[in-house]
Write an enzyme that holds these catalytic residues in place. Sequence first.
Site, PDB file in Angstrom:
ATOM      1  N   HIS A 120      18.446 -26.898  -4.659  1.00  0.00           N
ATOM      2  CA  HIS A 120      18.062 -27.075  -6.068  1.00  0.00           C
ATOM      3  C   HIS A 120      17.658 -28.527  -6.279  1.00  0.00           C
ATOM      4  O   HIS A 120      18.505 -29.413  -6.326  1.00  0.00           O
ATOM      5  CB  HIS A 120      19.249 -26.683  -6.961  1.00  0.00           C
ATOM      6  N   LEU A 121      16.372 -28.741  -6.404  1.00  0.00           N
ATOM      7  CA  LEU A 121      15.902 -30.127  -6.418  1.00  0.00           C
ATOM      8  C   LEU A 121      16.321 -30.866  -7.682  1.00  0.00           C
ATOM      9  O   LEU A 121      16.475 -30.268  -8.754  1.00  0.00           O
ATOM     10  CB  LEU A 121      14.384 -30.187  -6.211  1.00  0.00           C
ATOM     11  N   HIS A 122      16.510 -32.153  -7.550  1.00  0.00           N
ATOM     12  CA  HIS A 122      16.907 -33.013  -8.662  1.00  0.00           C
ATOM     13  C   HIS A 122      16.434 -34.421  -8.372  1.00  0.00           C
ATOM     14  O   HIS A 122      16.536 -34.892  -7.240  1.00  0.00           O
ATOM     15  CB  HIS A 122      18.432 -32.964  -8.873  1.00  0.00           C
ATOM     16  N   ASN A 123      15.898 -35.050  -9.396  1.00  0.00           N
ATOM     17  CA  ASN A 123      15.380 -36.403  -9.252  1.00  0.00           C
ATOM     18  C   ASN A 123      16.488 -37.397  -9.593  1.00  0.00           C
ATOM     19  O   ASN A 123      17.103 -37.303 -10.649  1.00  0.00           O
ATOM     20  CB  ASN A 123      14.180 -36.585 -10.194  1.00  0.00           C
TER      21      ASN A 123
END
Length: 162
Positions: A117-120
């Site tokens: 789950h991508l997150h910046n």
Amino acid sequence: MEKLWTPWRLEYIKSPKSGSCIFCDLPKDQQDKENRILHRGKHCFIIMNTFPYSNGHLMVSPYRHLGCVTAIDDEETNELWHFTKHCVSVLRKTYSAQGFNIGLNLGKAGGAGYAEHLHNHIVPRWEGDTNFMPVLADVKAMPEHLSAGYDMLLPQFQNIPS
Ligand SMILES: [Zn+2]
């Protein structure tokens, strides 16, 4: 990036992984203060990192459980960067941040704690912070730092100008 001395990261590494995804679970949970969610947008949300690299370490994540920049759509991409810019403005003002490390760790090989789950990450930096970080790095004090940080930041995330 110079390596920051971050003992609380060890707690994170040591804590058992349940296989659940915080970026899916926390927005579903209606406890934004406890979960330190600062803002909910249409496609993305902003959350404080519980295991920060520095004070004011924020993350912007889409709601959808997608692991790569190639998987998210244009609206998610736009909001992700729009929110990231807002985080930078707020941290510059509130924490007097002098610099930033911003970015995505994609995949386990890329160092992602939650690779699915991508997150910046938005990590504020200050001149010489690699020297004074150990002073701030009191593991026991961190939850208080986080709560105080949340209360300080929240008003500035009520409305994000488009
Ligand atoms: Zn997820």
